[in-house]
Design an enzyme around this catalytic site. Sequence first.
Site, PDB file in Angstrom:
ATOM      1  N   GLU A   1      -0.121  -0.954   6.004  1.00  0.00           N
ATOM      2  CA  GLU A   1       0.959  -0.442   6.685  1.00  0.00           C
ATOM      3  C   GLU A   1       0.991   1.235   6.904  1.00  0.00           C
ATOM      4  O   GLU A   1       1.196   1.674   7.967  1.00  0.00           O
ATOM      5  CB  GLU A   1       2.329  -0.926   5.999  1.00  0.00           C
ATOM      6  CG  GLU A   1       3.644  -0.596   7.001  1.00  0.00           C
ATOM      7  CD  GLU A   1       4.288   0.789   7.085  1.00  0.00           C
ATOM      8  OE1 GLU A   1       5.005   1.126   7.845  1.00  0.00           O
ATOM      9  OE2 GLU A   1       3.785   1.675   6.309  1.00  0.00           O
TER      10      GLU A   1
ATOM     11  N   ASP B   1       0.692  -1.308   0.007  1.00  0.00           N
ATOM     12  CA  ASP B   1       0.021   0.067  -0.028  1.00  0.00           C
ATOM     13  C   ASP B   1       0.674   1.296  -0.121  1.00  0.00           C
ATOM     14  O   ASP B   1       2.168   1.182   0.300  1.00  0.00           O
ATOM     15  CB  ASP B   1      -1.064   0.054   1.163  1.00  0.00           C
ATOM     16  CG  ASP B   1      -0.207   0.155   2.524  1.00  0.00           C
ATOM     17  OD1 ASP B   1       0.955  -0.617   2.523  1.00  0.00           O
ATOM     18  OD2 ASP B   1      -0.771   0.764   3.446  1.00  0.00           O
TER      19      ASP B   1
HETATM   20  N1  BES Z   1       8.476   3.178   5.486  1.00  0.00           N
HETATM   21  C1  BES Z   1       8.052   4.020   6.679  1.00  0.00           C
HETATM   22  C2  BES Z   1       8.856   3.759   7.712  1.00  0.00           C
HETATM   23  C3  BES Z   1      10.094   4.546   7.763  1.00  0.00           C
HETATM   24  C4  BES Z   1      10.108   5.791   7.474  1.00  0.00           C
HETATM   25  C5  BES Z   1      11.157   3.784   8.422  1.00  0.00           C
HETATM   26  C6  BES Z   1      11.380   6.632   7.785  1.00  0.00           C
HETATM   27  C7  BES Z   1      12.266   4.537   8.511  1.00  0.00           C
HETATM   28  C8  BES Z   1      12.451   5.939   8.290  1.00  0.00           C
HETATM   29  C9  BES Z   1       6.566   3.358   6.714  1.00  0.00           C
HETATM   30  O1  BES Z   1       5.909   3.152   5.281  1.00  0.00           O
HETATM   31  C10 BES Z   1       5.784   4.457   7.337  1.00  0.00           C
HETATM   32  O2  BES Z   1       5.604   5.503   6.616  1.00  0.00           O
HETATM   33  N2  BES Z   1       5.609   4.104   8.641  1.00  0.00           N
HETATM   34  C11 BES Z   1       4.505   4.833   9.234  1.00  0.00           C
HETATM   35  C12 BES Z   1       3.859   3.965  10.421  1.00  0.00           C
HETATM   36  C13 BES Z   1       2.513   4.561  10.989  1.00  0.00           C
HETATM   37  C14 BES Z   1       1.431   4.581  10.082  1.00  0.00           C
HETATM   38  C15 BES Z   1       2.065   3.536  11.996  1.00  0.00           C
HETATM   39  C16 BES Z   1       5.119   5.808   9.981  1.00  0.00           C
HETATM   40  O3  BES Z   1       6.337   5.995  10.172  1.00  0.00           O
HETATM   41  O4  BES Z   1       4.508   7.174  10.131  1.00  0.00           O
HETATM   42 ZN    ZN Z   2       5.282   5.164   4.620  1.00  0.00          ZN
END
Ligand code: BES
Ligand code: ZN
Length: 456
Positions: free
Chosen positions: A153, A88
Site C-alpha cells: 500500500e 507494510d
Molecule cells: N493511511 C494512509 C492513507 C490516509 C492518510 C488516509 C491520511 C487518510 C488520511 C495510507 O497508508 C497512505 O499513506 N497512503 C498513501 C497512498 C499512496 C502511496 C498511493 C498516501 O496517501 O500517500
Molecule cells: Zn501510509
Amino acid sequence: MNDVLDFINVHRDRYIDELTHYLAIPSISALPEHAADVRRAATWTAEALRTAGMQNVRLVETPGQPVVYGDWLGAPGKPTILFYGHYDVQPVDPLDLWTTPPFEATVRDGELYARGAADDKGQVFMHIKAVEAFIKQTGGLPVNMRFCIEGEEEVGSANLDTFIRDHKEELAADVVVISDSPMFDRGVPSICYGLRGLAYFQIDLRGTKSDLHSGSFGGAVANPAFVLTQILSQMKDRGGRVKIPGFYDDVRPLSDAEREEWKKLPFSETKYRKELGAPRLFGEKGYSTLERVWARPTLEVNGLLSGFTGDGAKTVLPAVAMAKVSMRLVPDQSPDTVAELFEAYVKKLCPPTVTLTVTRMHGGKPWMTEFNNKFVRAAGRAIEQGFGQTPVFSREGGSIPVVSTFQDELGLPSVLFGVGLPDENAHAPDEKLDLGNFHNGVIASAYLYQEIANLE
Ligand code: BES
Ligand code: ZN
C-alpha cells in the site's frame, strides 16, 4: 455481545503485547533490502488470522508482496464484510528524530510508539482481535467476513488491482471495511466519506555529462538545479493555485451543504497551526484549511536533490537535478488526465539547455461516497457504542487508491472508520497509536460486525 466485550476487556494487555511483536517486523515496502521482512509480516498476519479463528488463511502471491487472505463464511443469509488493510510500513528516516527505536514499540503516556502503530498494523490488528473475541466467545461471527491485507500500500498498491480483478469471486461481499485513517480529533471519532487521489512524478534534469568547476564553467552552460527551481516555481502562483493549464477543469465544486457542515466541526485554525509549528498556514485562497485539505487538489514538492549538500562549501556546477512532485486530486479529476497535463506543462517549461526526463510513478483515483447508506449508519452506531460518542463525518486529504477499485471493479461501498489521530505522526518520526482509541476501536469493530449482521 457481553461475552465478547468481556473477552476484549480481559485481554486488553495481551493485545498490546502481541501488537508489539507485529510492530517489531520492519516491513518497509519501499526498501528492497526489507523485502524479506515484508514477507515475514505477511506470514505473521496470516498466523494472527488463524489464531483468531479465520479459515482458508493463505498468502496469495503477486509479482510483488503477497496478499494475506482469510475468510469465515459460516453465517449464511447474513451480509459479508470485506476487510482491507495493509501490513507494510513507511521508511523510518530520519532515524535520529525517533525518541525510541521505530521497531521497538514503546508505551509513553498511553500511546504506543512504533512505525506502523497507526498506519496500519495497529488498526488491522484491532479488527483481528475483534474477530478473535467473537469466535472464541460465541463460536463464530455474526456476519461473513473476508480479510484482504496487502503489503504494497505504501508504494502505490501496484499489484492490487490485478489481484482484485483475478479474485472477484473470492472477494464477493456486501461492503468493504477499512481502518487506515485518522479520526477527526482526539475525543472526536469520525467516519470518513472522501479521500483524495494521487498522481506522483519524478523529474530528472541533466545539464552536462559530469559535475563541473563552477568557476571555470559557470556562465557557460545552464545549471540544472537552477532550471529545476525555475520549472517548479511555475507550478503554483503566490496564492497557492496550481498553474498547470486545465488542472482544475474536472474539479467538482465543494457543495454549500458540505461547507456549512464543516463550519460546525470543532476545528481551530490557530490550534492546528501551533501544533504543526508553522509560522502561518498557507494554501489556495478562498478556502478554509479543512476545505483545502479535504476538497481541493494540490501540488507539492516531496523531495529535491542536486549538487553539493554536505557541510562547508564546494564550488561545483551540478550535472543533474531531481525533484519528486505529486498532486493530490479530488473528484472528478482523473490521475491519467492530470498526468498528461502535468507532463505537457513540464515539457513546455523546460528550456532546451538541459535534458528532461519525467517518470510517472504511482497514482490513484479520488473517492467520495454518499454517506447516508445503511452501512455507514451501522458504523455510526458501532462507533457510538465503542467510543461513547456520535461520530462526525469527515473527508481526508490522504489516499487509499484501492477504495475506488472496490467501487469500480466489485461495485462495493466502503466504510472508512479509522481510530488514528491527526497527530499520530504517520510517515514521520515517533508514529504512535493512542491505546484508549485502540481498545475502543476493538469494541467498536465488534459492534460494527453485529450492527451489519442486524441489517435487513
Ligand atoms: N493511511 C494512509 C492513507 C490516509 C492518510 C488516509 C491520511 C487518510 C488520511 C495510507 O497508508 C497512505 O499513506 N497512503 C498513501 C497512498 C499512496 C502511496 C498511493 C498516501 O496517501 O500517500
Ligand atoms: Zn501510509
